[in-house]
Motif scaffolding. Structure first.
Motif, PDB file in Angstrom:
ATOM      1  N   TYR A  91       0.034   1.212 -10.337  1.00  0.00           N
ATOM      2  CA  TYR A  91      -0.137   1.344  -8.886  1.00  0.00           C
ATOM      3  C   TYR A  91       0.026   2.792  -8.449  1.00  0.00           C
ATOM      4  O   TYR A  91      -0.744   3.309  -7.644  1.00  0.00           O
ATOM      5  CB  TYR A  91       0.877   0.450  -8.173  1.00  0.00           C
ATOM      6  N   LEU A  92       1.019   3.471  -9.019  1.00  0.00           N
ATOM      7  CA  LEU A  92       1.205   4.887  -8.701  1.00  0.00           C
ATOM      8  C   LEU A  92       0.005   5.695  -9.177  1.00  0.00           C
ATOM      9  O   LEU A  92      -0.439   6.623  -8.500  1.00  0.00           O
ATOM     10  CB  LEU A  92       2.470   5.429  -9.365  1.00  0.00           C
ATOM     11  N   LEU A  93      -0.529   5.334 -10.328  1.00  0.00           N
ATOM     12  CA  LEU A  93      -1.656   6.086 -10.890  1.00  0.00           C
ATOM     13  C   LEU A  93      -2.892   6.000 -10.000  1.00  0.00           C
ATOM     14  O   LEU A  93      -3.644   6.964  -9.887  1.00  0.00           O
ATOM     15  CB  LEU A  93      -2.000   5.553 -12.278  1.00  0.00           C
ATOM     16  N   THR A  94      -3.104   4.830  -9.381  1.00  0.00           N
ATOM     17  CA  THR A  94      -4.300   4.712  -8.549  1.00  0.00           C
ATOM     18  C   THR A  94      -4.202   5.629  -7.339  1.00  0.00           C
ATOM     19  O   THR A  94      -5.217   5.935  -6.724  1.00  0.00           O
ATOM     20  CB  THR A  94      -4.502   3.274  -8.050  1.00  0.00           C
ATOM     21  N   GLY A  95      -2.977   6.050  -6.983  1.00  0.00           N
ATOM     22  CA  GLY A  95      -2.815   6.902  -5.811  1.00  0.00           C
ATOM     23  C   GLY A  95      -3.040   8.367  -6.076  1.00  0.00           C
ATOM     24  O   GLY A  95      -3.034   9.172  -5.143  1.00  0.00           O
ATOM     25  N   ILE A  96      -3.197   8.754  -7.336  1.00  0.00           N
ATOM     26  CA  ILE A  96      -3.395  10.179  -7.616  1.00  0.00           C
ATOM     27  C   ILE A  96      -4.768  10.384  -8.258  1.00  0.00           C
ATOM     28  O   ILE A  96      -5.321   9.474  -8.856  1.00  0.00           O
ATOM     29  CB  ILE A  96      -2.298  10.746  -8.545  1.00  0.00           C
ATOM     30  N   THR A  97      -5.316  11.537  -8.082  1.00  0.00           N
ATOM     31  CA  THR A  97      -6.600  11.822  -8.707  1.00  0.00           C
ATOM     32  C   THR A  97      -6.461  12.900  -9.766  1.00  0.00           C
ATOM     33  O   THR A  97      -7.029  12.792 -10.845  1.00  0.00           O
ATOM     34  CB  THR A  97      -7.624  12.286  -7.656  1.00  0.00           C
ATOM     35  N   MET A 180      -7.158  -2.902 -11.160  1.00  0.00           N
ATOM     36  CA  MET A 180      -6.957  -2.375  -9.805  1.00  0.00           C
ATOM     37  C   MET A 180      -8.182  -1.623  -9.305  1.00  0.00           C
ATOM     38  O   MET A 180      -8.446  -1.598  -8.103  1.00  0.00           O
ATOM     39  CB  MET A 180      -5.734  -1.456  -9.781  1.00  0.00           C
ATOM     40  N   TYR A 181      -8.928  -1.025 -10.223  1.00  0.00           N
ATOM     41  CA  TYR A 181     -10.115  -0.299  -9.782  1.00  0.00           C
ATOM     42  C   TYR A 181     -11.252  -1.231  -9.405  1.00  0.00           C
ATOM     43  O   TYR A 181     -12.230  -0.805  -8.814  1.00  0.00           O
ATOM     44  CB  TYR A 181     -10.570   0.693 -10.847  1.00  0.00           C
ATOM     45  N   ASN A 185     -12.375  -1.393  -1.992  1.00  0.00           N
ATOM     46  CA  ASN A 185     -11.611  -0.434  -1.210  1.00  0.00           C
ATOM     47  C   ASN A 185     -11.455  -0.842   0.257  1.00  0.00           C
ATOM     48  O   ASN A 185     -10.459  -0.538   0.905  1.00  0.00           O
ATOM     49  CB  ASN A 185     -12.291   0.934  -1.295  1.00  0.00           C
ATOM     50  N   TYR A 188      -8.225  -2.339   1.372  1.00  0.00           N
ATOM     51  CA  TYR A 188      -7.105  -1.457   1.643  1.00  0.00           C
ATOM     52  C   TYR A 188      -7.245  -0.809   3.013  1.00  0.00           C
ATOM     53  O   TYR A 188      -6.277  -0.625   3.737  1.00  0.00           O
ATOM     54  CB  TYR A 188      -7.008  -0.369   0.569  1.00  0.00           C
ATOM     55  N   ASP A 192      -4.718  -0.908   6.013  1.00  0.00           N
ATOM     56  CA  ASP A 192      -4.249   0.310   6.687  1.00  0.00           C
ATOM     57  C   ASP A 192      -4.313   0.149   8.192  1.00  0.00           C
ATOM     58  O   ASP A 192      -3.398   0.530   8.920  1.00  0.00           O
ATOM     59  CB  ASP A 192      -5.118   1.507   6.261  1.00  0.00           C
ATOM     60  N   LYS A 198       3.097   0.417   1.983  1.00  0.00           N
ATOM     61  CA  LYS A 198       2.567   0.461   0.613  1.00  0.00           C
ATOM     62  C   LYS A 198       2.972  -0.761  -0.172  1.00  0.00           C
ATOM     63  O   LYS A 198       2.192  -1.331  -0.923  1.00  0.00           O
ATOM     64  CB  LYS A 198       3.081   1.714  -0.091  1.00  0.00           C
ATOM     65  N   LYS A 201       0.902  -3.680   0.860  1.00  0.00           N
ATOM     66  CA  LYS A 201      -0.453  -3.610   0.296  1.00  0.00           C
ATOM     67  C   LYS A 201      -0.451  -4.025  -1.164  1.00  0.00           C
ATOM     68  O   LYS A 201      -1.342  -4.719  -1.638  1.00  0.00           O
ATOM     69  CB  LYS A 201      -1.013  -2.184   0.431  1.00  0.00           C
ATOM     70  N   ILE A 213      -6.210 -10.673 -14.478  1.00  0.00           N
ATOM     71  CA  ILE A 213      -5.702  -9.816 -15.543  1.00  0.00           C
ATOM     72  C   ILE A 213      -4.203  -9.972 -15.703  1.00  0.00           C
ATOM     73  O   ILE A 213      -3.676  -9.977 -16.813  1.00  0.00           O
ATOM     74  CB  ILE A 213      -6.112  -8.345 -15.260  1.00  0.00           C
TER      75      ILE A 213
END
Lengths: 292, 278
Positions: A91-97, A180-181, A185, A188, A192, A198, A201, A213
């Motif tokens: 979940y944290l990973l999806t928030g960063i690029t 998650m991908y 979108n 979300y 929002d 968070k 969500k 999964i």
């Protein structure tokens, strides 16, 4: 003659080789195991039919019961710690690029290590002379006694599970993030607008949508926890004093140290029945329309 | 997917948590590298840091003392042999299941699914007795057949799911030109399906290279053992010679690291392919 060269027969000729190899390696010995669990064979001499004697004996066997209990603990541990960690992490990973791919590779890499290598790494880290506890002690931090947790009755099982978990949890991160991908979108964005936090969500959008999964991961953890062998055998061989004995190591020493063919086949059969039971539960749930 | 517009402070905490977790994955592996080039005397004073003096001779010592030329040859033989056998039989079956539509193939798929859920311990002892009868104990061929069988369901499913997407017209056109079924397979299906064979090959190869239980049970001669079980023996034989033990482990890991750098996505997609199909 023509039936041998019909379209359908030719199609089956293509399947035959794989069927032959798999049948010989997996199916035939499994069937033999089902037959042998009703005998008292020890690898030599006459094979006597003893009915369910082996199973009665098993249910009286202190070490077998211990192994079952350890497998239950093992399953519970793996169903909680790695899943929680991996869900958070994905979940944290999806928030960063930036650097996301690098993180993913870091998490995944231990999953590709051979069991023998992961074990060796952690054996060194917990080594009573060179390891982390000893090093901390030498620096004057006496938090942990400088003994290897693999050689203590109280901790051996958990220490082994920790090493296996360290190797395994990155796999979960990757399958969760793939799920998650696939989440739309716009869901979300809607959340929002509703002013969801968070955590809300995560709880009400992400989790329900990656359910297939998620359920899959629970199923494979339950199934893979039963025959767990490598880590226990390499690190402790079930010891000290059976404190980390699991079903697979119990079976292995019955089979290859004592050659109790019937007895170990009985353990194997029970493992098989349990696995099929779990798989069919998930199969039935799917039939009932649970999207899993 | 953008879960949310993160504020800067949150981003910092995200990166911090992720970095700590990533370090717990990577630092132990780095430690293995450090220790593989550390002289034995240094372990007492510097157990975790980068070596003060670098001793590459650890690798040479390990290579000679462990007779690794032979051991690596053994492992490579097992991997290559398994790949040839496994990819051939699974490729044929995957092609048939995807494109030849045999009647009753669903029963076969169910058979394979039951096959993957049987725990290895269920059949390892009868298999051991069978292999003894057949004279396959202590031979590489024996292990190759076992590995090919164990990985057959996975390989068949993966290849089938790839070939199912190939257009039927391609095969119909070739049939009109007079190609027989086997030619359809190796002239048409095989050349355009190389990506799935590569992915399957990487995953199966990795599994064989790392495999422990069956190698431990079926090969007892030290000269025939693959690297995984030799390392197991090595650990007790050279108990506290950490430089040598770690150098051996690094050598075992090296091919995997190199292949992983080139084929990250394939490895990850292949190893997690069961999950995405559910």
């Amino acid at each position: 003659m023509s039936i041998f060269f019909s379209k359908n027969s030719i199609a089956w000729y293509f399947i035959l080789p794989v069927l032959a190899v798999h049948f010989m390696v997996v199916a035939l010995p499994s069937l033999l195991s089902l037959a042998l669990c009703l005998t008292d064979w020890n690898g030599f001499g006459k094979i006597n039919y003893v009915g369910f004697e082996n199973f009665y004996e098993l249910f009286d066997d202190r070490y077998f019961k211990k192994a079952v209990w350890h497998n239950i603990i093992w399953t519970c541990l793996f169903l909680t710690v790695p899943i929680a960690l991996a869900l958070t992490c994905a979940y944290l990973l999806t928030g960063i690029t930036k650097g996301q791919m690098l993180f993913r590779l870091c998490f995944f890499f231990p999953y590709m290590l051979a069991s023998i290598i992961s074990c060796q790494i952690w054996k060194y880290i917990f080594h009573p002379l060179y390891g982390l506890p000893a090093w901390l002690n030498s620096k004057g931090i006496d938090l942990i006694p400088a003994v290897s947790p693999f050689t203590m009755k109280e901790t051996s099982l958990y220490a082994v599970a920790f090493v296996d978990g360290w190797h395994f949890w990155g796999f979960l991160v990757v399958i969760y993030i793939t799920g998650m991908y696939q989440v739309d979108n716009s869901l979300y964005e809607a959340a929002d607008i509703e002013g969801a936090t968070k955590f809300q969500k995560f709880r009400f959008v992400t989790l329900p949508l990656i359910r297939p999964i998620f359920i899959f991961s629970i199923m494979i953890i339950i199934i893979w926890s039963i025959p767990t062998f490598d880590y226990v055998w390499i690190l402790t061989q079930g010891g000290p004093a059976y404190s980390s004995e699991v079903l697979a190591t119990n079976l292995y020493s019955q089979a290859f140290d004592r050659f109790n063919v019937g007895y170990s086949s009985a353990i194997g059969t029970l493992m098989f029945i349990y696995t099929i039971f779990i798989v069919s539960i998930f199969g039935v749930l799917r039939k009932l329309g649970w999207e899993i | 997917m953008i879960v949310a517009k993160y504020r800067k402070r949150e981003l910092v905490s995200n990166y911090t948590i992720l970095t700590i977790l990533a370090l717990t994955c990577i630092l132990p592996i780095m430690l293995l590298f450090f220790n593989s080039i550390k002289p034995q005397e240094e372990f007492g004073i510097n157990p975790f840091g980068f070596p003060i003096t670098i001793r590459l001779a650890n690798f040479v010592d390990a290579w000679i003392m462990g007779e690794y030329a032979q051991i690596f040859l053994n492992s490579s033989k097992l991997v290559i042999g398994t790949l040839i056998l496994n990819l051939t039989v699974s490729g044929l079956a995957g092609f048939s299941l995807a494109k030849l539509y045999p009647r009753g193939s669903n029963a076969f798929l169910v058979y394979l699914l039951v096959g993957v859920s049987i725990p290895a311990q269920m059949f390892i002892l009868p298999l051991f007795l069978m292999w003894k009868e057949f004279g396959l104990m202590n031979t590489h061929l024996g292990l190759i057949i076992i590995y090919a069988g164990l990985n057959a369901p996975f390989a068949t499913f993966l290849i089938r799911s790839y070939m199912i997407q190939l257009p039927d017209e391609l095969f119909d056109a070739a049939k009109i030109d007079g190609a027989n079924t086997l030619q359809l397979f190796y002239r048409i299906a095989l050349p355009i399906s190389w990506p799935v064979f590569l992915t399957t090959g990487l995953v199966v190869g990795l599994a064989v290279w790392n495999e422990f239980l069956f190698a431990l049970t079926f090969v007892h001669d030290d000269s025939k053992k693959p690297i995984a079980t030799i390392l197991f023996a090595f650990q007790s034989r050279f108990e506290n010679n950490w430089g040598l033990v770690n150098a051996s482990a690094v050598m075992m890991m090296a091919p995997i690291v190199i292949l992983f750098m080139f084929f990250q996505r394939r490895f990850i997609a292949g190893l997690t392919s069961g999950a995405s199909k559910g």
